[in-house]
Design an enzyme around this catalytic site. Structure first.
Site, PDB file in Angstrom:
ATOM      1  CB  ILE A 139      -0.907   0.043   1.223  1.00  0.00           C
ATOM      2  CG1 ILE A 139      -1.779  -1.267   1.403  1.00  0.00           C
ATOM      3  CG2 ILE A 139      -1.767   1.267   1.212  1.00  0.00           C
ATOM      4  CD1 ILE A 139      -2.966  -1.401   0.111  1.00  0.00           C
ATOM      5  CE  LYS A 140       3.449   4.390  -5.188  1.00  0.00           C
ATOM      6  NZ  LYS A 140       3.571   5.107  -6.460  1.00  0.00           N
TER       7      LYS A 140
END
Length: 950
Positions: A139-140
């Protein structure tokens, strides 16, 4: 050896900064894994926007996703993005397994709109992690101040994270510390850290772009040739030096006792990932940001063009730890120039968030457009023909709304979109359609009960927002067999009350008493009257079973309903004002009683809610576009919003009239809605009109269309809206609600209060209180009296009218009154008489005569109903109204149980209170009180108006 693949032997993994559905499906990603040893994929809004917006590759997937049910653009994007991420993750899973979870990842970014929202970032990251269901997902999360605690939390719960938008060494240290703290929390909770991976995406080329720009400015200003050379020598060096020193920090952070404890548990170091490695300047080697940053335990994420270039002519060496002293000197020399690298990196974070948000706007705009195309006629179509000047203004405002995130702020209940007062307290209507869908079972049970009781009629007793919405439903939809016929009573005129009593069978009628506050005079006296009539018909002990209440919790009406044993009490939402309440119990309880298909109505409605949602950029948002057009047209002087509704939806304009007038007409500003005016030739209109034409699909009227086309050709702005069917009426309720709220923001007013309506109520209460004490209303003296009519106005108006030629003749006073009409004004006929077909036709004839002669907008309103509608704009809006109030003797009055005042007295008090506020506001107002037979009086007035206009 292939230079890209050779990086693997130097301890660096190559990830691809690109993702598209066909790229994965056709095997291109698998090929890069095999030939170039690509070990991961990163995505961001800009990448998805290019993939979705610039091709038809996603048209079929979007259409397929919508077959299972409509979705908002954000949900639609997330649906197809998750499919893409899952597909890419599956292709990369062998890499993930072979590297024991070190590589093989696909990154998916949380919404850039959440960059400054810690809780929102955490919630979305956890939701995406669960939705994708792939161990090789990252997840960025951006490295904003609000992102750092989110990073620590997510790592602490076992979620792998790609930290993005890193530019500064100091911030990188904070990011690494957040990772370490997260790992420590996870281990302390008994977790196995071997399954957690993280990269810190350190951006490179963007720093040189900004540094070089400022160096160029310094070079241009320098006079010393040697100084120019020193400055030139720094160009293209700052970003790489900054990255090399960040790597030195990495070596310190992931070594020593603290790290040894974690690595003993199986933890992986958080690798530095070089991002933004595409060269922006033609002056530099196109592979520079790969060649100069090759080192152990790092990742380089490259766009396809850079990957191709490095494969073709890249040079591989262990460069990351070369010349560290030289890197330090570059940054020291750069600091001596007076340029702040800290300021550059701080600004780049802000700019990066904005760029990603801009890309998200484009992305959601593209998805919204494709959604609308796929849905076709499921959502009412809207076209705006605004003319060059207004069109440019709206386009500019559209971009301003997008750039300042106003539609998202509106949905997030940010009062600063308007005046910063209490607007946030009145936005419950935004989600009312979804909230009411959750109550469908309750409405269905109620509808079944109504049907089982055998009621033949249902009468709504209410005013304004409590009556106009139900009236549209009652007039528009046909009677449903087995259910009562729906009626609406919104008048204290004794003749109109008596007519309703004769129209229905009292013993078989359900009465829906509708009042938010419970203290509104009209529904209370109507309830008292009909409760008495029902008691006579079925017995006082059974009367309550014929009544239901719709009111806000804790109101005085709720108390009365309990005391009188009403069959049901439905609660409204206190956060929804009356005129925005049609998609709440105030509109849906009457609809359910009439047997309307609420499931269908609401399902169609939520499609428009999604079309106008926070994730739909202003350019693709129909409600915002209509609101901006209305608002800016009003600012430019086109403030007469002329609503044209076709036969099937003819009553819609009466509801929209209240919404627009009561919401925008205040503080001397506002839009004046014009409903029911027959369309004329361009010659009868001034340049103050904004036309909205509504019809259902398939309804045609060539003569009307030709007139509308002529008006558009003459330069009038025209909006055309086509409903797929009457079942889609709820869509228009919501479209107009959003549009009105947006127009209010353009006008700079609070669209949710109604200060001048309250003033009229106060005047009315004063008069009725006087009646309760003395048995009569305070005396008043006409300025002119004749056997047929008395004329009333205040001293100021009387003096002006006399100077304009008014004498003892009714026509002369009307002539003087109409002489005060100037271009840009409107004339409003305010009739306190029974609202029936004959009287509507009579007033319509009068207004059209005024419109055609004076070439101004006209309104024909019935009191006291308009007091809760257009009355706000007439008193608080722009001083462009010329008012002719019409009152009359009541042929027969009606007593009200528990009140000393009769219906006739209350109506008279309302008319006088209304008129007093108009004159108190220095409005141009004249009141004609007709004596004796009403029909004869109206004919005499019509004749006098004709004479006055000639």
């Amino acid at each position: 050896m292939n230079p890209v693949k050779a990086l693997e032997s130097h301890g660096q993994a190559v990830w691809l900064d690109f993702l598209a559905r066909g790229f994965v499906a056709k095997g291109d990603l698998k090929k890069l894994i095999d030939t170039d040893a690509v070990k991961g994929v990163t995505s961001n809004p800009a990448i998805f926007e290019k993939a979705i917006g610039s091709s038809d590759e996603y048209d079929a997937p979007i259409a397929a996703a919508l077959k299972s049910g409509d979705k908002s653009p954000a949900d639609l994007f997330e649906h197809i993005a998750i499919e893409d991420i899952q597909s890419a993750a599956d292709v990369l899973k062998p890499v993930f397994d072979a590297t024991r979870g070190r590589d093989g990842f696909v990154s998916l970014e949380v919404s850039p709109y959440l960059a400054n929202d810690t809780k929102g970032t955490i919630a979305e990251a956890e939701r995406l992690w669960k939705s994708v269901k792939r161990p090789n997902l990252m997840i960025k999360v951006p490295a904003t101040p609000e992102g750092l605690p989110a990073i620590e939390h997510l790592i602490g719960t076992g979620i792998s994270v790609n930290i993005t938008l890193l530019f500064a060494q100091m911030v990188y240290v904070e990011v690494a510390e957040a990772y370490l703290r997260g790992l420590e929390k996870f281990v302390a909770g008994g977790g196995d850290p071997a399954g957690i991976a993280s990269v810190a995406s350190f951006f490179v080329s963007r720093i040189d772009t900004q540094a070089d720009k400022q160096l160029d400015d310094k070079i241009a200003q320098a006079n010393d040739p040697a100084e120019k050379e020193r400055l030139k020598a720094l160009k293209g060096k700052v970003a790489i030096a900054n990255a090399k020193l960040a790597y030195q920090e990495y070596l310190k952070l992931f070594a020593g006792p603290r790290w040894d404890k974690l690595t003993a548990k199986g933890a992986q170091p958080q690798r530095l990932l070089w991002a933004s490695t595409g060269v922006k300047s033609k002056d530099y080697r196109d592979t520079m940001y790969v060649e100069e940053l090759i080192g152990k335990d790092t990742v380089n994420t490259v766009p396809p063009a850079t990957l191709d270039a490095f494969r073709d002519h890249g040079e591989v060496r262990d460069s990351l730890e070369e010349n560290i002293d030289a890197a330090k000197k570059v940054l020291a020399d750069f600091a001596k120039t007076g340029i702040s690298l800290d300021e550059i990196t701080s600004e780049l974070v802000i700019d990066g968030v904005k760029l990603f948000a801009d890309a998200a706007d484009k992305l959601y705009g593209a998805v919204a457009h494709k959604r609308a195309t796929s849905l076709g006629k499921a959502v009412g179509a809207q076209t705006l023909a605004l003319g060059d000047v207004l069109k440019k203004t709206v386009e500019k405002s559209t971009e301003e709304w997008r750039g300042s995130a106003k539609i998202r702020r509106l949905w997030h209940k940010d009062a600063s979109v308007w005046t910063g007062s209490d607007e946030a307290s009145w936005l419950g209507w935004l989600n009312s359609a979804f909230a009411e869908k959750a109550k469908l079972a309750d409405y269905s049970e109620f509808a079944t009960w109504v049907k089982d009781q055998g009621f033949t009629d249902a009468v709504v007793l209410g005013m304004g927002g409590s009556s106009l919405g139900p009236e549209v439903l009652a007039v528009t939809f046909p009677h449903v067999s087995g259910f009562p016929k729906l009626h609406v009573l919104d008048s204290t005129d004794p003749a109109q009350v008596a007519t309703m009593a004769k129209t229905v069978t009292i013993a078989k009628t359900l009465f829906i008493v509708s009042s938010k506050s419970g203290g509104t005079t009209e529904p209370n006296v109507m309830k008292n009257y009909f409760f008495g009539e029902v008691s006579k018909a079925v017995g006082a002990d059974k009367a309550g079973a014929h009544f239901v209440a719709v009111t806000d919790p804790g109101s005085s009406l709720e108390k009365v309903a309990k005391e009188q044993k009403f069959a049901r009490i439905f609660h409204g939402d206190p956060a929804i004002g009356g005129r925005y309440s049609v998609l709440s119990p105030f509109g849906l309880v009457p609809a359910a009683a009439a047997g309307l298909d609420l499931s269908k109505l609401l399902e169609h409605t939520v499609s428009m809610v999604r079309s106008c949602g926070p994730d739909v950029p202003p350019s693709e948002n129909p409600g915002v576009q209509l609101g901006l057009a209305m608002g800016h047209a009003g600012v430019d002087g086109r403030d007469k919003v002329t609503i044209l509704s076709s036969k099937k939806i003819a009553d819609f304009g009466a509801w929209a009239e209240q919404l627009i007038a009561e919401s925008t007409g205040k503080d001397g500003k506002g839009l004046i809605p014009i409903d029911g005016e027959e369309l004329g030739a361009p010659s009868v209109y001034g340049d103050d009109r904004f036309f909205i034409d509504l019809r259902t699909d398939g309804e045609t009227d060539k003569a009307h269309d030709d007139k509308l086309a002529a008006l558009e050709k003459a330069g009038h702005p025209v909006t055309r809206i086509t409903l797929p069917s009457i079942d889609h009426l709820g869509q228009e309720f919501f479209r107009f609600e959003i549009a009105t709220a947006v127009a209010g923001a353009v006008l700079g007013i609070n669209p949710f209060n109604q200060p001048d309506v309250e003033d009229a109520k106060i005047k009315t209460r004063e008069l009725t209180s006087a009646f309760e004490k003395t048995g009569s209303l305070p005396p008043e003296t006409p300025v002119v009296s004749s056997p047929e009519a008395d004329l009333y106005t205040d001293d100021s108006n009387a003096d002006l009218l006399k100077k304009a030629g008014a004498d003892g003749d009714l026509a002369s006073w009307l002539k003087a009154h109409f002489r005060r009409v100037t271009p840009g004004d409107y004339v409003a006929l305010l009739a306190y008489v029974e609202r029936d077909a004959a009287h509507i036709d009579t007033l319509q004839g009068m207004r059209m005569a005024v419109r055609d002669k004076k070439k101004v907008a006209t309104c024909a309103e019935f009191g006291p109903r308009f007091l809760h509608s257009t009355g706000q704009a007439y008193k608080g809006g722009p001083d462009s109204g010329v008012f002719l109030q019409i009152t009359a003797d009541d042929a027969k009055d009606l007593a009200i149980p528990d009140y000393r005042a009769s219906f006739g007295v209350i109506k008279a008090a309302q008319a006088r209170g209304d008129f007093e506020v108009l004159t108190d506001r220095s409005r141009r107002a004249l009141r004609v009180h007709l004596k004796g037979d009403l029909e004869a009086g109206l004919k005499a007035l019509d004749k006098a108006i004709t004479a006055a206009l000639n």
